[in-house]
Design an enzyme around this catalytic site. Structure first.
Site, PDB file in Angstrom:
ATOM      1  N   TYR A 101      -9.984  15.627   3.381  1.00  0.00           N
ATOM      2  CA  TYR A 101     -10.589  14.966   2.220  1.00  0.00           C
ATOM      3  C   TYR A 101     -12.052  15.326   2.327  1.00  0.00           C
ATOM      4  CZ  TYR A 101      -6.662  12.188   0.556  1.00  0.00           C
ATOM      5  OH  TYR A 101      -5.481  11.788   0.009  1.00  0.00           O
ATOM      6  N   SER A 113      -4.272  13.706   8.701  1.00  0.00           N
ATOM      7  CA  SER A 113      -5.101  13.311   7.560  1.00  0.00           C
ATOM      8  C   SER A 113      -6.532  13.004   7.999  1.00  0.00           C
ATOM      9  CB  SER A 113      -4.502  12.053   6.919  1.00  0.00           C
ATOM     10  OG  SER A 113      -5.440  11.445   6.056  1.00  0.00           O
ATOM     11  N   ARG A 152       0.912   8.757  -6.703  1.00  0.00           N
ATOM     12  CA  ARG A 152      -0.079   7.722  -6.386  1.00  0.00           C
ATOM     13  C   ARG A 152      -1.417   7.922  -7.098  1.00  0.00           C
ATOM     14  NH1 ARG A 152       1.208   5.056  -1.707  1.00  0.00           N
ATOM     15  NH2 ARG A 152      -0.838   4.952  -0.724  1.00  0.00           N
ATOM     16  N   GLY A 181       8.569  13.174  -3.785  1.00  0.00           N
ATOM     17  CA  GLY A 181       9.916  12.764  -4.181  1.00  0.00           C
ATOM     18  C   GLY A 181      11.023  13.311  -3.299  1.00  0.00           C
ATOM     19  N   VAL A 182      10.659  14.103  -2.272  1.00  0.00           N
ATOM     20  CA  VAL A 182      11.692  14.623  -1.368  1.00  0.00           C
ATOM     21  C   VAL A 182      12.172  13.468  -0.486  1.00  0.00           C
ATOM     22  CG1 VAL A 182      12.193  16.232   0.513  1.00  0.00           C
ATOM     23  CG2 VAL A 182      10.607  16.902  -1.319  1.00  0.00           C
ATOM     24  N   THR A 202      -6.872  18.599   0.175  1.00  0.00           N
ATOM     25  CA  THR A 202      -6.239  17.796  -0.879  1.00  0.00           C
ATOM     26  C   THR A 202      -7.217  17.620  -2.036  1.00  0.00           C
ATOM     27  OG1 THR A 202      -4.811  16.694   0.703  1.00  0.00           O
ATOM     28  CG2 THR A 202      -5.149  15.577  -1.397  1.00  0.00           C
ATOM     29  N   HIS A 226       0.956  13.896  -5.195  1.00  0.00           N
ATOM     30  CA  HIS A 226       0.579  12.844  -4.248  1.00  0.00           C
ATOM     31  C   HIS A 226       1.603  11.699  -4.274  1.00  0.00           C
ATOM     32  CE1 HIS A 226      -3.164  12.005  -1.860  1.00  0.00           C
ATOM     33  NE2 HIS A 226      -2.604  10.813  -1.755  1.00  0.00           N
ATOM     34  N   GLY A 231       6.979  12.970   3.079  1.00  0.00           N
ATOM     35  CA  GLY A 231       5.962  11.921   3.006  1.00  0.00           C
ATOM     36  C   GLY A 231       6.525  10.551   3.394  1.00  0.00           C
ATOM     37  N   TYR A 254       0.825  -1.210   0.000  1.00  0.00           N
ATOM     38  CA  TYR A 254       0.000   0.000   0.000  1.00  0.00           C
ATOM     39  C   TYR A 254       0.861   1.263   0.000  1.00  0.00           C
ATOM     40  CZ  TYR A 254      -3.615   3.339   0.859  1.00  0.00           C
ATOM     41  OH  TYR A 254      -4.459   4.410   0.715  1.00  0.00           O
ATOM     42  N   LYS A 279      -3.740  21.430  -1.752  1.00  0.00           N
ATOM     43  CA  LYS A 279      -2.667  20.447  -1.980  1.00  0.00           C
ATOM     44  C   LYS A 279      -2.978  19.621  -3.223  1.00  0.00           C
ATOM     45  CE  LYS A 279      -0.307  16.570   0.368  1.00  0.00           C
ATOM     46  NZ  LYS A 279      -0.854  15.319  -0.136  1.00  0.00           N
ATOM     47  N   GLN A 288      -5.617  18.157   7.319  1.00  0.00           N
ATOM     48  CA  GLN A 288      -5.812  17.911   5.878  1.00  0.00           C
ATOM     49  C   GLN A 288      -7.202  17.352   5.635  1.00  0.00           C
ATOM     50  OE1 GLN A 288      -5.480  14.307   4.527  1.00  0.00           O
ATOM     51  NE2 GLN A 288      -6.546  15.152   2.725  1.00  0.00           N
ATOM     52  N   ARG A 342      -4.382   1.796  -8.815  1.00  0.00           N
ATOM     53  CA  ARG A 342      -3.218   1.306  -8.075  1.00  0.00           C
ATOM     54  C   ARG A 342      -3.138  -0.209  -8.168  1.00  0.00           C
ATOM     55  NH1 ARG A 342      -3.611   5.102  -2.618  1.00  0.00           N
ATOM     56  NH2 ARG A 342      -3.594   7.094  -3.713  1.00  0.00           N
TER      57      ARG A 342
HETATM   58  C1  LIG Z   1       0.622   5.634   2.352  1.00  0.00           C
HETATM   59  C2  LIG Z   1       0.322   7.040   1.959  1.00  0.00           C
HETATM   60  C3  LIG Z   1      -0.871   7.614   2.395  1.00  0.00           C
HETATM   61  C4  LIG Z   1      -1.159   8.936   2.068  1.00  0.00           C
HETATM   62  N1  LIG Z   1      -2.301   9.496   2.573  1.00  0.00           N
HETATM   63  C5  LIG Z   1      -2.560  10.790   2.302  1.00  0.00           C
HETATM   64  C6  LIG Z   1      -3.679  11.410   2.887  1.00  0.00           C
HETATM   65  O1  LIG Z   1      -4.406  10.815   3.666  1.00  0.00           O
HETATM   66  N2  LIG Z   1      -3.927  12.709   2.559  1.00  0.00           N
HETATM   67  C7  LIG Z   1      -3.112  13.411   1.688  1.00  0.00           C
HETATM   68  O2  LIG Z   1      -3.373  14.583   1.413  1.00  0.00           O
HETATM   69  N3  LIG Z   1      -2.028  12.840   1.149  1.00  0.00           N
HETATM   70  C8  LIG Z   1      -1.718  11.559   1.446  1.00  0.00           C
HETATM   71  N4  LIG Z   1      -0.591  10.997   0.927  1.00  0.00           N
HETATM   72  C9  LIG Z   1       0.298  11.815   0.087  1.00  0.00           C
HETATM   73  C10 LIG Z   1       1.344  12.572   0.925  1.00  0.00           C
HETATM   74  O3  LIG Z   1       0.759  13.613   1.667  1.00  0.00           O
HETATM   75  C11 LIG Z   1       2.410  13.204   0.017  1.00  0.00           C
HETATM   76  O4  LIG Z   1       1.794  14.027  -0.942  1.00  0.00           O
HETATM   77  C12 LIG Z   1       3.252  12.147  -0.699  1.00  0.00           C
HETATM   78  O5  LIG Z   1       3.619  11.111   0.189  1.00  0.00           O
HETATM   79  C13 LIG Z   1       4.493  12.791  -1.276  1.00  0.00           C
HETATM   80  O6  LIG Z   1       5.201  11.884  -2.037  1.00  0.00           O
HETATM   81  P1  LIG Z   1       6.511  11.119  -1.489  1.00  0.00           P
HETATM   82  O7  LIG Z   1       6.104  10.327  -0.314  1.00  0.00           O
HETATM   83  O8  LIG Z   1       6.913  10.231  -2.646  1.00  0.00           O
HETATM   84  O9  LIG Z   1       7.538  12.174  -1.200  1.00  0.00           O
HETATM   85  C14 LIG Z   1      -0.269   9.685   1.254  1.00  0.00           C
HETATM   86  C15 LIG Z   1       0.927   9.110   0.826  1.00  0.00           C
HETATM   87  C16 LIG Z   1       1.237   7.813   1.186  1.00  0.00           C
HETATM   88  C17 LIG Z   1       2.561   7.236   0.743  1.00  0.00           C
HETATM   89  O1  LIG Z   2      -3.360   6.368  -0.180  1.00  0.00           O
HETATM   90  C1  LIG Z   2      -3.341   7.581  -0.381  1.00  0.00           C
HETATM   91  O2  LIG Z   2      -2.504   8.110  -1.132  1.00  0.00           O
HETATM   92  C2  LIG Z   2      -4.332   8.426   0.249  1.00  0.00           C
HETATM   93  O3  LIG Z   2      -4.270   9.609   0.104  1.00  0.00           O
HETATM   94  C3  LIG Z   2      -5.411   7.832   1.032  1.00  0.00           C
HETATM   95  C4  LIG Z   2      -6.705   7.989   0.590  1.00  0.00           C
HETATM   96  C5  LIG Z   2      -7.741   7.387   1.311  1.00  0.00           C
HETATM   97  C6  LIG Z   2      -7.444   6.668   2.451  1.00  0.00           C
HETATM   98  C7  LIG Z   2      -6.141   6.539   2.898  1.00  0.00           C
HETATM   99  C8  LIG Z   2      -5.106   7.119   2.184  1.00  0.00           C
END
Ligand SMILES: Cc1cc2nc3c(=O)[nH]c(=O)nc-3n(C[C@H](O)[C@H](O)[C@H](O)COP(=O)(O)O)c2cc1C
Ligand SMILES: O=C(O)C(=O)c1ccccc1
Length: 385
Positions: A150, A128, A282, A312-313, A176, A279, A333, A46, A255, A148, A185
């Site tokens: 949703y 989140s 993703r 990507g940071v 977001t 994101h 992230g 995941y 975002k 944040q 995915r």
């Molecule tokens: C497992 C996972 C869950 C995430 N869940 C959220 C989320 O709930 N809300 C959100 O705005 N972004 C979510 N993100 C995106 C992160 O806020 C961020 O934009 C992203 O991780 C940046 O990319 P990087 O991890 O490759 O640097 C999620 C990312 C990951 C890896």
């Molecule tokens: O998985 C994610 O990237 C994400 O933003 C998310 C969305 C819904 C539930 C949990 C994480």
């Protein structure tokens, strides 16, 4: 040297490890492979993969490689000050914890561990909507905190989230926009695994009075289906932002912006800030690398809006590049999530400390006393290979 709470970083950070071998690597680009040893295949499946073929995530990394820092000499960088104020929040360095859902996938303490680690370093934690712990539970252990959103399709639930966030001390609203529904995915689809379909990452929903009032019965499966219906919100338009302005007193950040046109629209609609982000790759496979979108957006709206960056940071050096290309702060992230998987709160602290130390050292060795001195002349394009 720069100071972060009790932790002197930079040159002195190397002393942290001088007589011990750290259990977690100090090479932050290797955290993912180390974390793979601690996480289940489902959790790794995941967290790590990106949308589709993974091309956006690869582009995010490649974009950092196309810029090289150009260190300058004899500039008197013995003392550094990385502190800043972003949207009213004082920070020891231009680093914010990115909102990440379902953090119990990485470690049973989930968001509580991350919020504690951020607070230990004086950094801002972003909560989140999809967290495994509620606003209120996290607020008890967190320091500075942002929320944040949703944006659920249900107006009452949305209002209740905004109310609860306000009441429990979250100061900035990060909306977001790139996840109106989950991207394609394959790693999750091939495994048949989505954490929230098992009820994970729904703590804010399950503790919400407005949400509970909508449920016909107490069955968990009913609640999950109800959540799923509210989550997908692809119908939103720019005009809807006035609703948030009406119901949120503090700063609002969008975002998931990667186009100059959208950045200008954000400014026209009275927003306070942006996170240039895809994101972490993703959502849309084949999308523009976030770092490639950053300079144009910073040029277009950087004077009007607080432009931040993620996707990507991985290292302090990456952060320096994003700051040089116009970001006022970066969001971290996946790397903190790998630290969480490896050692809970201590693991997140390790990652954050290494990250800040490397950023501080990068500035020192490139001849800067302050991250605000970074600019386009701090970088040169890598020769095409
Ligand atoms: C497992 C996972 C869950 C995430 N869940 C959220 C989320 O709930 N809300 C959100 O705005 N972004 C979510 N993100 C995106 C992160 O806020 C961020 O934009 C992203 O991780 C940046 O990319 P990087 O991890 O490759 O640097 C999620 C990312 C990951 C890896
Ligand atoms: O998985 C994610 O990237 C994400 O933003 C998310 C969305 C819904 C539930 C949990 C994480």
């Amino acid at each position: 040297m720069a100071n972060f709470g009790d932790h002197q970083l930079g040159i002195y950070a190397q002393g942290m490890f001088a007589h011990t071998r750290p259990e977690i690597t100090t090479d932050l680009s290797r955290l993912e492979s180390q974390a793979a040893g601690s996480l289940s295949a489902e959790a790794m499946g995941y967290i790590v993969p990106s949308a589709g073929s993974g091309s956006t995530a690869r582009a995010n990394s490649a974009a950092f490689e196309r810029w090289r820092l150009s260190p300058r000499m004899l500039r008197g960088s013995a003392e550094r000050d990385l502190s800043c104020t972003i949207l009213g929040t004082k920070m020891p360095a231009p680093l914010v914890i990115a909102p990440v859902g379902v953090q119990t996938l990485a470690h049973p303490d989930g968001e509580l561990a991350t919020a504690r680690a951020a607070a230990a370093l004086g950094l801002t934690y972003t909560h989140s909507t999809q967290a495994s712990h509620s606003f209120e539970q996290v607020a008890e252990v967190a320091g500075d905190r942002w929320y944040q959103l949703y944006w659920p399709t249900d107006r009452d639930v949305c209002l209740s989230f905004l109310e609860r966030a306000k009441a429990s001390g979250y100061s900035v609203l990060v909306v977001t926009l790139d996840t109106g529904t989950l991207g394609w995915r394959p790693a999750d689809l091939d495994r048949g695994f989505l954490p929230f379909l098992k009820g994970e990452g729904l703590a804010n929903y399950f503790s919400d009075p407005a949400f509970k009032a909508k449920l016909a019965n107490e069955e968990p499966a009913t609640a999950v289906m109800h959540f799923a219906q509210m989550f997908s919100n692809l119908g939103l338009t720019w005009d809807d932002l006035s609703f948030l302005r009406e119901h949120w007193d503090g700063p609002i950040v969008l975002k998931g912006i990667t186009s100059v046109e959208d950045a200008k629209l954000a400014a026209e609609h009275g927003m306070d800030g942006l996170v240039v982000s895809n994101h972490g790759g993703r959502q849309v496979d084949g999308a523009v690398a976030a770092l490639d979108a950053l300079p144009g957006i910073a040029d277009a709206v950087g004077e009007q809006l607080t432009v931040m960056f993620d996707s990507g940071v991985r290292t302090g050096s990456d952060a320096a590049k994003a700051l040089a290309l116009g970001a006022r702060a970066v969001l971290l992230g996946r790397p903190f999530l790998y630290g969480l998987a490896l050692a809970g709160q201590a693991g997140v602290e390790h990652v954050l400390r290494c990250f800040l130390a490397e950023l501080d050292l990068t500035l020192a060795l490139c001849g800067y006393s302050n991250h605000r001195e970074l600019n386009r002349t701090s970088l040169v394009p890598a020769p095409k290979s």
